[in-house]
Design a protein around this motif. Structure first.
Motif, PDB file in Angstrom:
ATOM      1  N   ILE A 190      48.638  37.420  75.457  1.00  0.00           N
ATOM      2  CA  ILE A 190      47.596  36.854  74.601  1.00  0.00           C
ATOM      3  C   ILE A 190      47.956  35.436  74.172  1.00  0.00           C
ATOM      4  O   ILE A 190      47.105  34.535  74.170  1.00  0.00           O
ATOM      5  CB  ILE A 190      47.376  37.747  73.360  1.00  0.00           C
ATOM      6  N   HIS A 191      49.199  35.220  73.820  1.00  0.00           N
ATOM      7  CA  HIS A 191      49.658  33.893  73.405  1.00  0.00           C
ATOM      8  C   HIS A 191      49.410  32.874  74.515  1.00  0.00           C
ATOM      9  O   HIS A 191      48.873  31.782  74.279  1.00  0.00           O
ATOM     10  CB  HIS A 191      51.145  33.962  73.047  1.00  0.00           C
ATOM     11  N   GLN A 192      49.775  33.234  75.747  1.00  0.00           N
ATOM     12  CA  GLN A 192      49.584  32.323  76.875  1.00  0.00           C
ATOM     13  C   GLN A 192      48.107  32.112  77.168  1.00  0.00           C
ATOM     14  O   GLN A 192      47.678  30.987  77.479  1.00  0.00           O
ATOM     15  CB  GLN A 192      50.300  32.860  78.113  1.00  0.00           C
ATOM     16  N   GLY A 199      42.564  26.733  74.981  1.00  0.00           N
ATOM     17  CA  GLY A 199      42.952  25.443  74.415  1.00  0.00           C
ATOM     18  C   GLY A 199      43.491  25.490  73.006  1.00  0.00           C
ATOM     19  O   GLY A 199      43.390  24.505  72.270  1.00  0.00           O
ATOM     20  N   VAL A 200      44.080  26.631  72.592  1.00  0.00           N
ATOM     21  CA  VAL A 200      44.679  26.745  71.260  1.00  0.00           C
ATOM     22  C   VAL A 200      46.147  26.346  71.370  1.00  0.00           C
ATOM     23  O   VAL A 200      46.935  27.039  72.026  1.00  0.00           O
ATOM     24  CB  VAL A 200      44.559  28.180  70.712  1.00  0.00           C
ATOM     25  N   SER A 201      46.534  25.268  70.734  1.00  0.00           N
ATOM     26  CA  SER A 201      47.896  24.736  70.923  1.00  0.00           C
ATOM     27  C   SER A 201      48.971  25.584  70.251  1.00  0.00           C
ATOM     28  O   SER A 201      50.060  25.775  70.794  1.00  0.00           O
ATOM     29  CB  SER A 201      47.977  23.296  70.414  1.00  0.00           C
ATOM     30  N   LYS A 202      48.676  26.116  69.047  1.00  0.00           N
ATOM     31  CA  LYS A 202      49.644  26.959  68.343  1.00  0.00           C
ATOM     32  C   LYS A 202      48.945  28.240  67.882  1.00  0.00           C
ATOM     33  O   LYS A 202      48.526  28.356  66.723  1.00  0.00           O
ATOM     34  CB  LYS A 202      50.244  26.209  67.148  1.00  0.00           C
ATOM     35  N   PHE A 260      42.765  34.178  61.930  1.00  0.00           N
ATOM     36  CA  PHE A 260      43.613  34.268  63.118  1.00  0.00           C
ATOM     37  C   PHE A 260      42.845  33.847  64.369  1.00  0.00           C
ATOM     38  O   PHE A 260      41.623  33.932  64.427  1.00  0.00           O
ATOM     39  CB  PHE A 260      44.135  35.696  63.298  1.00  0.00           C
ATOM     40  N   ASP A 261      43.599  33.404  65.370  1.00  0.00           N
ATOM     41  CA  ASP A 261      42.996  33.050  66.660  1.00  0.00           C
ATOM     42  C   ASP A 261      42.729  34.286  67.506  1.00  0.00           C
ATOM     43  O   ASP A 261      41.848  34.263  68.378  1.00  0.00           O
ATOM     44  CB  ASP A 261      43.904  32.087  67.427  1.00  0.00           C
ATOM     45  N   GLN A 332      42.576  22.247  83.631  1.00  0.00           N
ATOM     46  CA  GLN A 332      42.998  21.165  82.741  1.00  0.00           C
ATOM     47  C   GLN A 332      44.401  21.427  82.211  1.00  0.00           C
ATOM     48  O   GLN A 332      45.241  20.517  82.156  1.00  0.00           O
ATOM     49  CB  GLN A 332      42.001  21.031  81.587  1.00  0.00           C
ATOM     50  N   TYR A 333      44.685  22.666  81.828  1.00  0.00           N
ATOM     51  CA  TYR A 333      46.003  23.030  81.313  1.00  0.00           C
ATOM     52  C   TYR A 333      47.078  22.829  82.383  1.00  0.00           C
ATOM     53  O   TYR A 333      48.169  22.317  82.112  1.00  0.00           O
ATOM     54  CB  TYR A 333      45.992  24.488  80.851  1.00  0.00           C
ATOM     55  N   ALA A 334      46.750  23.233  83.610  1.00  0.00           N
ATOM     56  CA  ALA A 334      47.701  23.066  84.709  1.00  0.00           C
ATOM     57  C   ALA A 334      48.007  21.599  84.961  1.00  0.00           C
ATOM     58  O   ALA A 334      49.147  21.214  85.217  1.00  0.00           O
ATOM     59  CB  ALA A 334      47.145  23.720  85.983  1.00  0.00           C
TER      60      ALA A 334
END
Length: 351
Positions: A190-192, A199-202, A260-261, A332-334
């Motif tokens: 889930i974090h990844q 696009g959630v950085s933290k 929470f995200d 985009q992340y890659a």
């Protein structure tokens, strides 16, 4: 300048006796959808032509026999079979189930071969799909085998994201299934996903308790104290913003989820009942953790209204848009992680 290729969106047709074909047709009845993607339905152009007449839905279908014939601006139907199929709306039928699996396996193979970019699956009947060749409780378990990674059922709306530690597991087996290894794996997935797909950085993640009131310090079951809490602490020590366990009965009603995200539920109904109550049919089932993008609507075959032209296609349409969004976010992340110096364009200097 080379024209940018549209995202190829594969669709497995699901149970033909259910509402799958109807919600697909209603989604792409709006021709503007073809500006966003190129749909490829894995089925039979003959049977879909028959069904669109039954529903009196005006869509133009482009029948093809191989992916090299896919055309942008068309609703492509790749013929996975050509023989006639007897439709009996609202009925569970093993023969119809076998066609749902033919569609799914063909679409999955095309996804693995990069002939399509993403996959959206229409609903299947989990009983009628069972056979000697296909022994999976649903899409997620099959795709977990076929695609690289560790799958996780992740229910998505704009305001709420709910992941599951266990999905299609009998209630009596839940406590034995939840191990420290499983908890850590699902949290990491889930974090990844929040980072690369949304696009959630933290990411900030909440974990719901296994037992009522998270076990009340061991009074109502010891799993929360002995398994869940120590694992959450270890994950926190790795730097992830993970909190809990929270008592599930008050977590959603108190709007705590909004801080929470994502929320991790221990089992299927603990997460899906509040999710479906709050999402009002706009939710999407996303299979996170795989090397390919797969989404689906958050409902089933709805046999009770099949063939009556009463199905709401909102969830399927949302599943299409989410698949496209995640595909773009992943690319985009890659690019960013491959070349972090390109995270932001350089601002022009002031004169």
């Amino acid at each position: 300048m080379k024209k940018e290729e549209k995202i190829r969106l594969g669709i497995s047709i699901g149970d033909l006796n259910g509402i799958g074909s109807e919600v697909v047709f209603k989604t792409f009845q709006d021709s503007r959808m073809l500006d966003f993607c190129t749909p490829v339905i894995f089925a039979s152009v003959k049977i879909l032509s028959f069904l669109k007449k039954q529903y009196n839905i005006n869509v133009n279908l482009h029948g093809i026999d191989k992916t090299s014939q896919i055309l942008d601006g068309k609703i492509n139907v790749l013929n996975v079979w050509k023989e006639p199929v007897n439709i009996n709306f609202g009925k569970e039928d093993e023969k119809i189930g076998s066609y749902a699996i033919k569609s799914l396996t063909a679409a999955t193979q095309a996804l693995k071969n990069d002939e399509i970019d993403v996959l959206v699956t229409a609903p299947i009947n989990k009983h009628s799909i069972q056979s000697e060749e296909f022994k999976f409780p649903g899409h997620t378990d099959y795709l977990d085998q076929e695609l690289e990674g560790n799958s996780l059922m992740f229910m998505i709306t704009d305001d709420l994201k709910v992941g599951l530690l266990t999905d299609h597991v009998a209630v009596k087996d839940i406590a034995d299934t939840i191990t420290p290894e499983l908890i850590a794996q699902k949290i990491n997935t889930i974090h990844q996903a929040l980072k690369q797909d949304f696009g959630v950085s933290k990411p900030k993640i909440a974990i719901l308790g296994i037992n009522p009131h998270s076990g009340d310090n061991g009074v109502i079951g010891k799993e929360d104290e002995e398994v869940l809490k120590p694992t959450i602490q270890k994950v926190q020590e790795s730097g992830k913003l993970v909190y809990g366990p929270y008592a599930a009965d008050s977590f959603f009603g108190s709007n705590t989820y909004k801080t929470f995200d994502a929320v991790v539920a221990s089992y299927h109904d603990q997460g899906l009942i509040p999710f479906k109550t709050l999402s009002f049919g706009k939710g999407v089932n996303y299979t996170a953790g795989l090397n390919k993008v797969r989404t689906s609507p958050d409902h089933g075959t709805a046999f009770e209204i099949a063939g009556k032209n009463k199905a709401d296609h909102s969830s399927f349409e949302e599943a299409v848009f989410l698949a496209l969004k995640i595909y773009k976010n992943r690319n985009q992340y890659a690019e960013i992680t491959k070349n972090p110096l390109k995270k932001q364009p350089r601002k022009p200097q002031q004169k």
